[in-house]
Design an enzyme around this catalytic site. Sequence first.
Site, PDB file in Angstrom:
ATOM      1  N   HIS A  25       0.829  -1.202   0.000  1.00 42.71           N
ATOM      2  CA  HIS A  25       0.000   0.000   0.000  1.00 42.71           C
ATOM      3  C   HIS A  25       0.869   1.260   0.000  1.00 42.71           C
ATOM      4  CE1 HIS A  25      -3.673   2.332   1.064  1.00 42.71           C
ATOM      5  NE2 HIS A  25      -2.782   3.130   1.644  1.00 42.71           N
ATOM      6  N   GLU A  26       1.800   1.315   0.938  1.00 41.19           N
ATOM      7  CA  GLU A  26       2.649   2.492   1.042  1.00 41.19           C
ATOM      8  C   GLU A  26       3.625   2.578  -0.131  1.00 41.19           C
ATOM      9  OE1 GLU A  26       1.904   4.730   3.085  1.00 41.19           O
ATOM     10  OE2 GLU A  26       0.473   3.506   4.205  1.00 41.19           O
ATOM     11  N   HIS A  29       2.018   4.563  -2.873  1.00 47.74           N
ATOM     12  CA  HIS A  29       2.171   6.004  -2.649  1.00 47.74           C
ATOM     13  C   HIS A  29       3.590   6.456  -3.008  1.00 47.74           C
ATOM     14  CE1 HIS A  29      -1.682   6.337  -0.756  1.00 47.74           C
ATOM     15  NE2 HIS A  29      -1.353   5.691   0.342  1.00 47.74           N
TER      16      HIS A  29
END
Length: 372
Positions: A25-26, A29
């Site tokens: 997820h990170e 980003h």
Amino acid sequence: MLEQPPIWLIVVAFVCAIGPLVFFHELGHYLVGRLFGVGAETFSIGFGREVAGWTDRQGTRWKVGWLPLGGYVRFVGDASAASEPAAEMPTDPRSFAGKPVWQRFLVVLAGPMANFLLAIVIFVFFFAAFGVPRTPNVVRAVVSQSAAASIGIQPGDRIEAIAGQATGTFEDIQRIVALRPGEVVTVRFTRDGQEREASTKLGVYEEVDRFGQKYRMGQLGFYATQRGLVTLPPAQLLPEAVNTTWNLTRVTVEGLWQILTGRRSVKELGGPLKMAQVAGQQASLGLFQFVSLLALFSINLGFINLLPVPMLDGGHLLFYSIEAVRRRPVSAQAQEWAFRGGLALLLALMLFTTVNDLGSFGLWEGLGRLIG
């Protein structure tokens, strides 16, 4: 019935499940941020005191926190780990806040999309290795006094749609019916080339899994042909994985909507403790079951982060959408109050789901017996 896995396995399985999901997820980003020239100060898996870490050549501190319940990327210009914009105007060209709104939107969107992508990749490998579950939507036998029998469904009929959703396979029928115990639905089916349609109230049954956990499910009441796995050409693996991920996302959305509208009990809403228990259970069954659970967890994480709640990615996306329409950002004061409200909501939800989880473990019932 199988025994519950030991506590140590539950803890290890939960960490092994949450860690990779948060990392991907990170990473979504981070990679899209780097694509747009955004500097990253910190890439953290977990919160709290740093357990281990290192600093790369770009100056990003990669670290692991002691509390493995999430993570964050802190970009240059963020006021906090939640990516709240700094109060002062950004002067660093690498600042996240100084980028155009469409770039900030894509950087934030990349996190949830990375979770959906991870689920798709898992399904591609599973389908390539084992095949795709695909059972014809043809009725082999009808259960007497069932919902199917009440509308005259007969062996040989083909179920085309239920509740307005196409049912190309028996797996589609199961997915749609299971979520609607006791609901009145419209069933469209064909017999001898003629299309028919009728409404019926689905039956309700309680399914008990191998660990004794009970689930309330809908039931139409017929048997299909023998289930099997179909080997797909390589070119069809990705579309099939995308379709599977989409269908599971729809199940998540429908289940949450049923809870919000009172059609399902709020007791079915689980939190971190329930996730840990399920992770331990699936890990005790084997690697295949555990990785399958990872795909489901990844979909849920992606969806939840898209909800328009401040502190979540969806809240940031909402602010950026408003900024794009108004041609100016939402005021700092409004954002601050929104973040406070979002934090309070998330804390209240975590408390509520923890109480639910403890109840599902039998804690409150046990305390009641002791007090009584």
